[in-house]
Design an enzyme around this catalytic site. Structure first.
Site, PDB file in Angstrom:
ATOM      1  N   ARG A  43       0.826  -1.206   0.000  1.00  0.00           N
ATOM      2  CA  ARG A  43       0.000   0.000   0.000  1.00  0.00           C
ATOM      3  C   ARG A  43       0.865   1.264   0.000  1.00  0.00           C
ATOM      4  O   ARG A  43       0.534   2.262  -0.658  1.00  0.00           O
ATOM      5  CB  ARG A  43      -0.926  -0.017   1.222  1.00  0.00           C
ATOM      6  N   HIS A  47       0.579   4.052  -2.885  1.00  0.00           N
ATOM      7  CA  HIS A  47       0.196   5.445  -2.604  1.00  0.00           C
ATOM      8  C   HIS A  47       1.291   6.440  -2.980  1.00  0.00           C
ATOM      9  O   HIS A  47       1.007   7.601  -3.255  1.00  0.00           O
ATOM     10  CB  HIS A  47      -0.215   5.597  -1.141  1.00  0.00           C
ATOM     11  N   HIS A 163      -6.260  -6.070  -3.428  1.00  0.00           N
ATOM     12  CA  HIS A 163      -7.061  -6.169  -2.200  1.00  0.00           C
ATOM     13  C   HIS A 163      -7.263  -7.609  -1.737  1.00  0.00           C
ATOM     14  O   HIS A 163      -7.939  -7.831  -0.732  1.00  0.00           O
ATOM     15  CB  HIS A 163      -8.399  -5.442  -2.366  1.00  0.00           C
ATOM     16  N   TRP A 179     -10.575  -8.373   2.889  1.00  0.00           N
ATOM     17  CA  TRP A 179     -11.356  -8.726   1.697  1.00  0.00           C
ATOM     18  C   TRP A 179     -11.426 -10.240   1.498  1.00  0.00           C
ATOM     19  O   TRP A 179     -12.334 -10.752   0.875  1.00  0.00           O
ATOM     20  CB  TRP A 179     -10.737  -8.092   0.451  1.00  0.00           C
TER      21      TRP A 179
HETATM   22 FE1  DDH Z   1      -6.366  -0.200  -1.577  1.00  0.00          FE
HETATM   23  N1  DDH Z   1      -7.286   0.351   0.142  1.00  0.00           N
HETATM   24  N2  DDH Z   1      -7.654   0.954  -2.632  1.00  0.00           N
HETATM   25  N3  DDH Z   1      -5.372  -0.651  -3.288  1.00  0.00           N
HETATM   26  N4  DDH Z   1      -5.060  -1.273  -0.495  1.00  0.00           N
HETATM   27  C1  DDH Z   1      -6.980  -0.083   1.407  1.00  0.00           C
HETATM   28  C2  DDH Z   1      -6.031  -1.011   1.744  1.00  0.00           C
HETATM   29  C3  DDH Z   1      -5.160  -1.588   0.829  1.00  0.00           C
HETATM   30  C4  DDH Z   1      -8.702   1.665  -2.133  1.00  0.00           C
HETATM   31  C5  DDH Z   1      -8.959   1.895  -0.792  1.00  0.00           C
HETATM   32  C6  DDH Z   1      -8.319   1.239   0.240  1.00  0.00           C
HETATM   33  C7  DDH Z   1      -5.685  -0.212  -4.536  1.00  0.00           C
HETATM   34  C8  DDH Z   1      -6.852   0.446  -4.881  1.00  0.00           C
HETATM   35  C9  DDH Z   1      -7.755   0.985  -4.006  1.00  0.00           C
HETATM   36  C10 DDH Z   1      -4.027  -2.015  -1.022  1.00  0.00           C
HETATM   37  C11 DDH Z   1      -3.548  -1.961  -2.311  1.00  0.00           C
HETATM   38  C12 DDH Z   1      -4.171  -1.299  -3.372  1.00  0.00           C
HETATM   39  C13 DDH Z   1      -7.834   0.563   2.344  1.00  0.00           C
HETATM   40  C14 DDH Z   1      -7.803   0.346   3.848  1.00  0.00           C
HETATM   41  C15 DDH Z   1      -8.676   1.382   1.636  1.00  0.00           C
HETATM   42  C16 DDH Z   1      -9.779   2.267   2.171  1.00  0.00           C
HETATM   43  C17 DDH Z   1      -6.729   1.191   4.521  1.00  0.00           C
HETATM   44  C18 DDH Z   1      -6.677   0.934   5.998  1.00  0.00           C
HETATM   45  O1  DDH Z   1      -7.688   1.191   6.665  1.00  0.00           O
HETATM   46  O2  DDH Z   1      -5.632   0.472   6.489  1.00  0.00           O
HETATM   47  C19 DDH Z   1      -9.519   2.165  -3.215  1.00  0.00           C
HETATM   48  C20 DDH Z   1     -10.761   3.016  -3.062  1.00  0.00           C
HETATM   49  C21 DDH Z   1      -8.943   1.710  -4.366  1.00  0.00           C
HETATM   50  C22 DDH Z   1      -9.468   1.884  -5.751  1.00  0.00           C
HETATM   51  O3  DDH Z   1     -10.496   2.590  -5.911  1.00  0.00           O
HETATM   52  C23 DDH Z   1      -9.092   1.258  -6.792  1.00  0.00           C
HETATM   53  C24 DDH Z   1      -4.626  -0.538  -5.456  1.00  0.00           C
HETATM   54  C25 DDH Z   1      -4.634  -0.144  -6.929  1.00  0.00           C
HETATM   55  C26 DDH Z   1      -3.685  -1.215  -4.736  1.00  0.00           C
HETATM   56  C27 DDH Z   1      -2.377  -1.771  -5.216  1.00  0.00           C
HETATM   57  O4  DDH Z   1      -1.533  -2.107  -4.451  1.00  0.00           O
HETATM   58  C28 DDH Z   1      -2.101  -1.932  -6.636  1.00  0.00           C
HETATM   59  C29 DDH Z   1      -3.480  -2.871   0.014  1.00  0.00           C
HETATM   60  C30 DDH Z   1      -2.351  -3.892  -0.174  1.00  0.00           C
HETATM   61  C31 DDH Z   1      -4.194  -2.606   1.186  1.00  0.00           C
HETATM   62  C32 DDH Z   1      -4.029  -3.275   2.559  1.00  0.00           C
HETATM   63  C33 DDH Z   1      -3.193  -2.427   3.473  1.00  0.00           C
HETATM   64  C34 DDH Z   1      -3.055  -3.000   4.853  1.00  0.00           C
HETATM   65  O5  DDH Z   1      -2.544  -2.278   5.708  1.00  0.00           O
HETATM   66  O6  DDH Z   1      -3.410  -4.151   5.105  1.00  0.00           O
END
Ligand code: DDH
Length: 278
Positions: A43, A47, A163, A179
């Protein structure tokens, strides 16, 4: 004895496989979430990279500007400080790697091609808030955000498969739960759950999200559900739910593209593939 080993290189190229192995060693430190730092490292890299704007050519993984306020305080980046601090031990051992390369490397897998050479930038290069997706919104918002980075519909769906990893935390995003039931394993489970379960609105005081009707233990964000509500997104979800190998192959290519957004390249760079220990 004279030989290559006696020549001290002046501009030492970091040993990236060694750094990759050091990251692998801290990954399973049992002091985080479901027993792995992997999801939050992924993540962090996403970001850092997902701020890219193809029109102004600003943002992206080059720069590692999330080290600085205001970017570190953007709502979307809540909770990522812990990941940045965890990687500090690796940076200390390997001061020659840039933070931007380190964060990108920390998200790598054995199948994802990786190219070093990112340079850290200053606070003045922080991107404005609002460049990352808003989980409470639907498909037209996702298109606005991801088309701005230069992705198409299929690539939006491929990236969302990340996810399968990790979970939402009430003290970070406000949402709650994983998820999939194997949040430390990279699989095509996100798509399988999305299609296979009946999703109902969670009854709680928190932000609108969905839980699986049967157990209430798995979750989906409104943005996740839009991937099966949208006619153009859904066929890609179905394809990746059926074919995990295809998902792995496409994910490696599209995640690599994400990591390269905005990074200046000549085209002559060496591409790395890392060996896992086992
Ligand atoms: Fe995500 N993401 N993501 N995400 N994401 C969250 C957690 C993680 C969205 C929202 C959230 C991608 C796309 C989207 C990961 C990877 C990727 C969380 C929760 C939210 C909210 C955060 C928290 O509370 O800790 C949304 C909206 C989108 C979208 O609209 C497409 C993408 C593209 C990726 C990627 O890596 C390519 C990962 C891994 C997590 C888990 C993090 C954790 O600490 O566990």
């Amino acid at each position: 004895e004279l030989g290559a080993k006696n020549i001290v290189p002046t501009n030492k190229e970091p040993d990236y496989q060694k750094i990759y192995d050091q990251i692998a060693d801290v990954l399973e430190d049992n002091d985080w979430d479901d027993g792995s730092w992997g999801p939050v490292f992924v993540r962090l890299a996403w970001h850092a990279a997902g701020t890219y704007d193809k029109n102004t050519k600003t943002g992206g993984s080059n720069g590692a500007t999330m080290r600085f306020s205001p970017e570190s305080d953007h709502g979307a980046n809540a909770g990522l400080k812990a990941a940045r601090e965890k990687l500090e031990s690796i940076k200390k051992k390997n001061p020659e790697i840039s933070y931007s390369d380190l964060w990108s490397l920390a998200a790598g897998g054995p199948k994802i091609p990786w190219i070093p050479g990112r340079k850290d930038d200053e606070a003045a290069a922080c991107t404005p808030d609002g460049r990352l997706p808003d989980a409470s919104k639907g498909s037209s918002h996702l298109r606005d955000i991801f088309y701005r980075m230069g992705f198409d519909d299929r690539e939006i769906v491929v990236l969302a498969g990340a996810h399968a990893l990790g979970r939402c935390h009430p003290d970070r995003s406000g949402f709650d739960g994983p998820w999939t039931s194997s949040p430390t394993m990279f699989t095509n489970g996100f798509y399988q759950e999305l299609l296979g379960k009946k999703w109902v609105e969670k009854k709680w005081k928190g932000p609108k999200q969905f839980v699986d009707k049967e157990t209430g233990e798995l979750m989906m964000l409104p943005a996740d559900l839009s991937l099966i509500q949208d006619k153009a997104f859904k066929p890609h979800v179905e394809k990746y739910a059926k074919d995990e190998e295809l998902f792995f192959k496409d994910f490696a290519a599209v995640f690599h593209k994400l990591e390269e957004l905005g990074v200046p390249r000549t085209g002559d760079e060496k591409v790395y593939y890392f060996k896992t220990k086992d």
